[in-house]
Design an enzyme around this catalytic site. Structure first.
Site, mmCIF file in Angstrom:
data_model
loop_
_atom_site.group_PDB
_atom_site.id
_atom_site.type_symbol
_atom_site.label_atom_id
_atom_site.label_comp_id
_atom_site.label_asym_id
_atom_site.label_seq_id
_atom_site.Cartn_x
_atom_site.Cartn_y
_atom_site.Cartn_z
ATOM 1 N N LYS A 93 0.872 -1.181 0.000
ATOM 2 C CA LYS A 93 0.000 0.000 0.000
ATOM 3 C C LYS A 93 0.903 1.223 0.000
ATOM 4 O O LYS A 93 1.612 1.486 0.951
ATOM 5 C CB LYS A 93 -0.857 -0.057 1.262
ATOM 6 C CG LYS A 93 -2.076 0.826 1.357
ATOM 7 C CD LYS A 93 -1.939 2.253 1.000
ATOM 8 C CE LYS A 93 -2.136 3.199 2.135
ATOM 9 N NZ LYS A 93 -1.827 4.579 1.749
ATOM 10 N N GLU A 101 10.008 1.081 10.403
ATOM 11 C CA GLU A 101 11.046 2.091 10.139
ATOM 12 C C GLU A 101 10.365 3.436 10.294
ATOM 13 O O GLU A 101 9.514 3.802 9.480
ATOM 14 C CB GLU A 101 11.570 1.955 8.702
ATOM 15 C CG GLU A 101 12.208 0.624 8.378
ATOM 16 C CD GLU A 101 13.520 0.421 9.110
ATOM 17 O OE1 GLU A 101 14.197 1.420 9.410
ATOM 18 O OE2 GLU A 101 13.860 -0.730 9.392
ATOM 19 N N CYS A 125 13.957 10.830 6.323
ATOM 20 C CA CYS A 125 13.912 10.453 7.748
ATOM 21 C C CYS A 125 15.236 10.730 8.446
ATOM 22 O O CYS A 125 15.265 11.017 9.637
ATOM 23 C CB CYS A 125 13.532 8.981 7.883
ATOM 24 S SG CYS A 125 14.555 7.901 6.879
ATOM 25 N N GLU A 136 9.861 16.156 14.395
ATOM 26 C CA GLU A 136 10.249 15.986 13.000
ATOM 27 C C GLU A 136 9.442 17.000 12.167
ATOM 28 O O GLU A 136 8.211 17.002 12.213
ATOM 29 C CB GLU A 136 9.891 14.563 12.579
ATOM 30 C CG GLU A 136 10.596 14.123 11.349
ATOM 31 C CD GLU A 136 10.265 12.685 10.967
ATOM 32 O OE1 GLU A 136 9.157 12.211 11.252
ATOM 33 O OE2 GLU A 136 11.129 12.052 10.344
#
Ligand code: NAP
Length: 475
Positions: free
Chosen positions: A170, A241, A275, A371
């Site tokens: 997905k 992750e 990331c 983040e």
């Protein structure tokens, strides 16, 4: 219409749901895409379940050869894939081309895994053989983010396929186009129907897939918040992750010219939507001033613009909604006392945002803790390395950390003390397929890359065999 790939066929949604994908650099609509609902998720998981009965017994050599064939097809279609990626994601075409070439090489690497799956034998008494083997889980649900769409279509699926699992992938709703191309290449490569299934859709599609009882393993790359909700919703084994907040530490012993040039790339590559982006720049007070002069000069020289222009270094953010979230972070940083000393301006057309430098950030501010996932770097200063380590380790994340120094003792000491799954010294973003990594803290669970991938996508079985003629005794 861009359909799902289920059981070897490209299909619309059972209930006819669709969504539109747009070019974030221009706002132009790129196409209609099937939106996966419950019936589509069921159909994809059913197809993967049926296919897994045969696929798990396909020889290691055959699985390897299919992956190598897929690598060749990716190389042959590289121009089409990179152009679709640049349009769908706003990423510079030159980066997309690099990624597609890397993906083909990665597929060749994953093709080495099937023949490296090993077990062990254990000390036994006469008349007995005790051995272990690694078996595929069955159906792997792969859920991917939008920041490197084709790369994640490949890296979320190929290790699972190499180890004998079937997959339902997905992709993120913002960037469906290249995973659809990938699915078609898997068919052309000869993967049997149902071995690779690709669902388009949104968060709801991901939620249905993650909670599906027919899924035995989830491999997810995305935000920490969604990773946690997936782990709560699923009884399957989870490989996660997640997010990061990389500290990029420049010591007073660094080669400042090189560190400044590379730190600009570390912060702003892919518009900071990485990331492991060096989103916290930690400077020794003694060198902060000359370093910042070089860093700001290099930042001002970044070519921001049309993703399809090969000279562009930073393209558009993935969507205007995402840019609005990045701008909210900037507003909050300024409210908390930081200053924008470069960039910060959005474009009128598309979802561009100038590479932005936030100075005067302190470790407790949201800009230093959360983040932002955009072209924004938070600059902080430290007095000594103890303080640098305290700041670097002072977030709940632990994905990566970077150090710039000419001194080996300093490099070794910081590698020891930094709590991160990857520590780069003088070489941020260095990465090899054969080297594994794992996020610490809120940055992940499970290893990715290298031969370690095999344990991630297989489960252990131990078999005690007794000869029928051996006497049965209690152990
Ligand atoms: P995200 O919002 O967590 O979404 C990731 C994927 O999960 C998308 O396909 C998303 O679908 C789907 N999803 C959303 N909600 C879900 C739910 N409740 N259940 C199941 N699936 C769900 O992340 P993103 O914004 O796409 O990507 C950015 C994040 O990824 C950042 O945090 C970044 O650090 C992280 N990331 C980590 C790594 C790493 O290796 N550690 C690498 C790259 C990115 P929709 O998009 O369609 O909603």
């Amino acid at each position: 219409m861009n359909g799902h790939l289920i059981d070897g066929e490209v299909r619309p949604s059972e209930k006819g749901g669709t969504f539109t994908t747009v070019n974030p650099a221009t706002g132009e609509e790129l196409g209609t895409v099937a939106l996966g609902g419950e019936a589509d998720v069921d159909a994809a998981v059913d197809a993967a379940t049926r296919a897994s009965r045969g696929w798990r017994h396909v020889s290691a050599a055959e699985r390897a050869s299919l992956l190598r064939r897929l690598a060749e097809l990716v190389r042959a279609d590289a121009a089409e894939i990179s152009a679709a990626e640049a349009r769908d994601s706003g990423r510079p075409i030159s980066d997309c081309r690099d990624d597609v070439a890397i993906c083909a090489d990665l597929l060749d690497y994953y093709a080495t895994l099937p023949q490296n799956i090993r077990g062990a034998t254990y000390a036994e008494q006469p008349g007995h053989l005790t051995h272990s083997r690694r078996e595929p889980y069955g159906v792997v649900a792969a859920i991917a983010p939008w920041n490197f769409p084709f790369f994640f279509a490949v890296t979320k699926t190929a290790p699972a396929l190499a180890t004998g699992n079937t997959v339902v992938l997905k992709m993120a709703e913002q960037t469906p186009l290249t995973s659809i191309l990938y699915g078609k290449l898997c068919l052309r490569a000869g993967f049997p129907p149902g071995v690779v299934n690709i669902l388009n859709g949104d968060a709801g599609t991901g939620e249905l897939l993650a909670a599906h009882p027919g899924v035995q393993k989830i491999t997810f790359t995305g935000s920490t918040a969604v990773g946690r909700s997936i782990r709560r919703a699923s009884t399957a084994s989870c490989h996660l992750e997640l997010g990061g907040k990389t500290a990029n530490i420049v010591t007073k012993h660094a080669d400042l010219q090189t560190a400044a040039r590379a730190s600009v790339h570390h912060a702003f590559f892919n518009a900071g939507q990485v990331c492991t982006a060096g989103s916290r720049l930690l400077l020794d007070e003694e060198i902060a001033e000359p370093f910042m002069e070089m860093f700001l000069r290099a930042t001002a020289g970044i070519a921001v613009g049309d993703p399809l222009d090969p000279a562009t270094q930073v393209g558009s953010l993935v969507s205007r909604q995402h840019r609005a979230r990045v701008q909210e972070h900037l507003g909050r940083a300024v409210h908390e006392g930081a200053s924008i000393i470069a960039g910060g301006n959005p474009s009128a057309v598309g979802a561009f945002l100038e590479p932005t430098v936030l100075d005067g950030v302190t470790p407790g501010m949201a800009a230093a803790q959360e983040e932002i996932f955009g072209p924004v770097v938070a600059v902080m200063r430290y007095r000594d390395l103890d303080e640098a380590v305290r700041i670097a380790n002072g977030t709940p994340y632990g994905l990566a950390a970077t150090v710039w120094t000419d001194r080996l003792d300093e490099a070794l000491d910081l590698t020891d003390r930094l709590d991160a799954g990857i520590v780069w010294t003088n070489c941020p973003y260095r990465d090899h397929a054969h080297v594994p990594y794992e996020g610490h803290g809120l940055s992940g669970q499970g290893e990715e890359g290298g031969l370690e991938t095999i344990s991630e996508f297989t489960q252990l079985k131990v078999a005690y065999l007794g000869s029928p003629s051996a006497p049965w005794t209690l152990p």
